[in-house]
Enzyme design. Structure first.
Site, PDB file in Angstrom:
ATOM      1  N   LYS A 103       0.852  -1.190   0.000  1.00 63.88           N
ATOM      2  CA  LYS A 103       0.000   0.000   0.000  1.00 63.88           C
ATOM      3  C   LYS A 103       0.890   1.243   0.000  1.00 63.88           C
ATOM      4  O   LYS A 103       1.507   1.584   1.001  1.00 63.88           O
ATOM      5  CB  LYS A 103      -0.921   0.056   1.222  1.00 63.88           C
ATOM      6  CG  LYS A 103      -2.012   1.112   1.000  1.00 63.88           C
ATOM      7  CD  LYS A 103      -2.582   1.694   2.252  1.00 63.88           C
ATOM      8  CE  LYS A 103      -1.799   2.829   2.829  1.00 63.88           C
ATOM      9  NZ  LYS A 103      -1.703   4.049   2.009  1.00 63.88           N
TER      10      LYS A 103
ATOM     11  N   GLY B 240       7.318   4.922   7.712  1.00 64.94           N
ATOM     12  CA  GLY B 240       6.462   6.100   7.875  1.00 64.94           C
ATOM     13  C   GLY B 240       6.736   6.752   9.212  1.00 64.94           C
ATOM     14  O   GLY B 240       7.837   6.629   9.769  1.00 64.94           O
ATOM     15  N   SER B 241       5.718   7.391   9.742  1.00 64.65           N
ATOM     16  CA  SER B 241       5.922   8.181  10.958  1.00 64.65           C
ATOM     17  C   SER B 241       5.998   7.291  12.195  1.00 64.65           C
ATOM     18  O   SER B 241       5.458   6.173  12.223  1.00 64.65           O
ATOM     19  CB  SER B 241       4.770   9.175  11.103  1.00 64.65           C
ATOM     20  OG  SER B 241       3.563   8.462  11.233  1.00 64.65           O
TER      21      SER B 241
ATOM     22  N   GLY C 215       3.803   4.002  13.305  1.00 61.14           N
ATOM     23  CA  GLY C 215       4.607   2.820  13.631  1.00 61.14           C
ATOM     24  C   GLY C 215       4.230   2.247  14.991  1.00 61.14           C
ATOM     25  O   GLY C 215       4.142   1.031  15.174  1.00 61.14           O
TER      26      GLY C 215
ATOM     27  N   GLU D 170      10.436   1.299   9.903  1.00 60.19           N
ATOM     28  CA  GLU D 170      11.431   2.339   9.581  1.00 60.19           C
ATOM     29  C   GLU D 170      10.728   3.671   9.796  1.00 60.19           C
ATOM     30  O   GLU D 170       9.851   4.044   9.024  1.00 60.19           O
ATOM     31  CB  GLU D 170      11.886   2.203   8.124  1.00 60.19           C
ATOM     32  CG  GLU D 170      12.514   0.862   7.786  1.00 60.19           C
ATOM     33  CD  GLU D 170      13.813   0.634   8.530  1.00 60.19           C
ATOM     34  OE1 GLU D 170      14.478   1.609   8.922  1.00 60.19           O
ATOM     35  OE2 GLU D 170      14.152  -0.540   8.754  1.00 60.19           O
TER      36      GLU D 170
ATOM     37  N   CYS E  81      14.004  10.989   5.716  1.00 62.68           N
ATOM     38  CA  CYS E  81      13.982  10.516   7.104  1.00 62.68           C
ATOM     39  C   CYS E  81      15.309  10.755   7.800  1.00 62.68           C
ATOM     40  O   CYS E  81      15.358  10.922   9.007  1.00 62.68           O
ATOM     41  CB  CYS E  81      13.610   9.048   7.149  1.00 62.68           C
ATOM     42  SG  CYS E  81      14.588   8.042   6.054  1.00 62.68           S
TER      43      CYS E  81
ATOM     44  N   GLU F 198      10.376  15.956  14.493  1.00 60.19           N
ATOM     45  CA  GLU F 198      10.684  15.840  13.073  1.00 60.19           C
ATOM     46  C   GLU F 198       9.783  16.784  12.279  1.00 60.19           C
ATOM     47  O   GLU F 198       8.557  16.743  12.425  1.00 60.19           O
ATOM     48  CB  GLU F 198      10.443  14.405  12.616  1.00 60.19           C
ATOM     49  CG  GLU F 198      10.809  14.187  11.170  1.00 60.19           C
ATOM     50  CD  GLU F 198      10.510  12.780  10.704  1.00 60.19           C
ATOM     51  OE1 GLU F 198       9.396  12.293  10.968  1.00 60.19           O
ATOM     52  OE2 GLU F 198      11.387  12.175  10.068  1.00 60.19           O
TER      53      GLU F 198
END
Ligand code: NAD
Length: 501
Positions: free
Chosen positions: A199, A252-253, A257, A274, A308, A405
């Site tokens: 996805k 992703g974030s 996660g 990740e 990232c 971030e």
């Protein structure tokens, strides 16, 4: 002067045709008409709709997982020998290269990134990753183990381990390097003999659909590579919750996660995550400044800061602080903004209006907390989602602009007094993805490599990744690794066998 949006006359005929296509999901080797609605795909240089893709429902996700499960044990896939899996992966790499112009154009229109960047990372680096991972398909080995079993005195055994594919993998990816991320998920899974439901991010779904078509052309049996486009809360959540998924491979974030880890724990499913970062760049006073100043600038401004590993916290020895900050600001001011397709552009728009607003709100929060904006706060006259390269000083670790971030071209620069202080402040983040140290002192290099709490440490450079190097984060930056041998082994499960002779 107002910045123009993308000049669509620069697009090749294949890209135009693909954007105009009536998109469907890719399930079981078929173009699959989704039962959900449709999502707009935006060109962020002008905020206009350039295409539409299905917003997959839970029922569509169910169909995709069923196709992947069926393919997992099908003679067409399980019967393929390791060298044949490798051959298919190498053919897919070549097909990416053969369709490089189209893929790079689509990615650039959809993500706003520079065409040189999408060609280099989303296409060429992806081909490199596929070729590297293809090599692992023929090198997955178990061990023979001479067991003792002391409680079976008359036992005579032959014992060994085998590695099996872990099963159906759900790949969920972000929007910052979309095709590249899709291939990072796909390649180790295919090398290990798994099947995949991928996805892509709802903002950047297009190249994943092309990837599935190319995978079929490369010879992967139907159902091995399935693509469901859709939202995170819809298709993403349905995929994570699906009992037919054996492993979740997420990029992703950190917030999402964490949700995934909680959910996967309930059913003991495997995952690798990740996640985000707030990577420090540390310039000692013996650094070669001709390299270090542009190095620090592009560590944050590369890919518009949507990286990232972006070097978003710059720590500079107090003796050279003013000189370095002035040099970085000079580069920031010289960067030419424009649509990613224009070869004269040096930085494109951010991916979406929401991301632009989020980044600008961080700059504003920094200013309110007492930071000084040295450059970047002039508004951009455009309908697109631009943010100027921005440099803040007078910041410290109590501010959100230093702790959180931002995922945009925003740098905070802070002076330090000595090595001990630099290391402590670099490690004071909740994140631990990347870090770089710039110095000519070899002993200091090793002290920092040992002391930095980050999964990836660079010396006199920032953010060099390779297919052969495991890539992952410490602390809130994730669990497990993409790339390298580690990522392939993480798509296998070990079985121990004992034969009584
Ligand atoms: P995001 O977490 O919002 O979305 C990532 C993906 O997860 C998307 O496909 C999204 O649709 C999906 N998703 C969202 N909610 C979900 C849910 N509840 N269940 C299942 N799936 C869901 O992140 P983003 O904004 O797309 O990407 C930016 C983030 O990605 C940043 O934090 C960045 O640091 C991180 N990132 C990390 C790496 C890495 O390798 N460590 C690489 C690139 C990006």
């Amino acid at each position: 002067m107002k910045l123009p949006g993308t000049d669509f006359s620069m697009l090749g005929p294949q890209s135009k045709a693909f954007l105009n296509d009536v998109h469907t999901l890719r399930i079981g080797g078929e173009r699959y008409t989704a039962t959900g609605g449709m999502l707009d795909v935006i060109d962020p240089s002008s905020n206009t709709v350039v295409s539409r893709v299905p917003d997959a429902s839970a029922a569509d996700v169910d169909a995709a997982v069923a196709a992947a499960r069926q393919a997992l044990t099908s003679p067409a896939w399980r019967g393929m020998r390791p060298y044949q899996r490798a051959d298919a992966m190498i053919r897919l790499a070549s097909l990416l290269e053969a369709n490089s112009q189209e893929l790079a154009e689509i990615e650039t229109i959809n993500s706003g990134r520079l065409i040189g960047n999408t060609r280099l990372f989303d296409v060429e680096f992806s081909a490199h990753v596929l070729r590297y991972m293809a090599g692992w398909a023929t090198k997955l080995e178990g061990k023979t183990i001479d067991i003792s079993a002391p409680y079976v005195p008359d036992g005579d055994f032959f014992s060994f381990t085998t590695r099996e594919p872990i099963g159906v993998v759900a790949g969920i990816t972000p929007w910052n390097v979309p095709l590249c991320q899709a291939v990072w998920k796909l390649a180790p899974a295919l090398a290990a003999g798994c099947t995949v439901v991928l996805k892509p991010a709802q903002q950047t779904p297009l190249t994943a659909l092309r990837l599935a078509d190319l995978a079929l052309e490369a010879g992967f049996p139907p159902g091995v590579v399935n693509i469901v486009t859709g939202s995170g809360a819809g298709a993403g959540a349905a995929l994570v919750a699906h009992p037919g998924v054996d492993k979740i491979s997420f990029t992703g974030s950190t917030a999402v996660g964490r949700l995934i880890a909680r959910q996967a724990a309930g059913s003991f499913r495997k995952y690798n995550l990740e996640l985000g970062g707030k990577s420090p760049v540390i310039l000692m006073d013996d650094a070669r400044l001709d390299d270090a100043i542009p190095g620090a600038a592009w560590a944050i401004f590369g890919n518009h800061g949507q990286n990232c590993c972006a070097g978003s916290r710059l720590y500079v020895h107090e003796r050279i602080f003013d000189q370095v900050v002035e040099g970085v600001c000079e580069i920031a001011r010289s960067i030419r903004l424009g649509p990613g397709l224009d070869p004269a552009s040096q930085m494109g728009p951010l991916v979406s209006r929401a991301q632009q607003e989020r980044v600008l709100s961080y700059v504003e929060a920094g200013r309110r907390a007492g930071a000084t904006v040295l450059t970047g706060d002039a508004p951009v006259d455009s309908d697109g989602c631009y943010v100027r390269p921005t440099v803040l000083v007078d910041t410290d670790e109590s501010m959100s602009v230093v702790r959180e971030e931002i995922f945009g071209p925003v740098l905070v620069a802070m002076p330090f007094h000595d090595e001990e202080e630099a290391l402590a402040r670099a490690n004071s983040s909740d994140y631990g993805l990347g870090a770089s140290i710039w110095t000519r002192d070899i002993s200091r290099v090793h002290r920092f490599v040992r002391g930095l709490a980050a999964g990836n440490v660079w010396v006199n450079i920032h953010n060099v990744l390779d297919a052969a190097l495991p890539f992952g984060g410490f602390k809130d930056s994730g669990v497990g690794q993409d790339l390298g041998e580690e990522s392939v082994l993480a798509h296998t499960r070990t079985k121990a066998a004992v034969v009584r002779l």
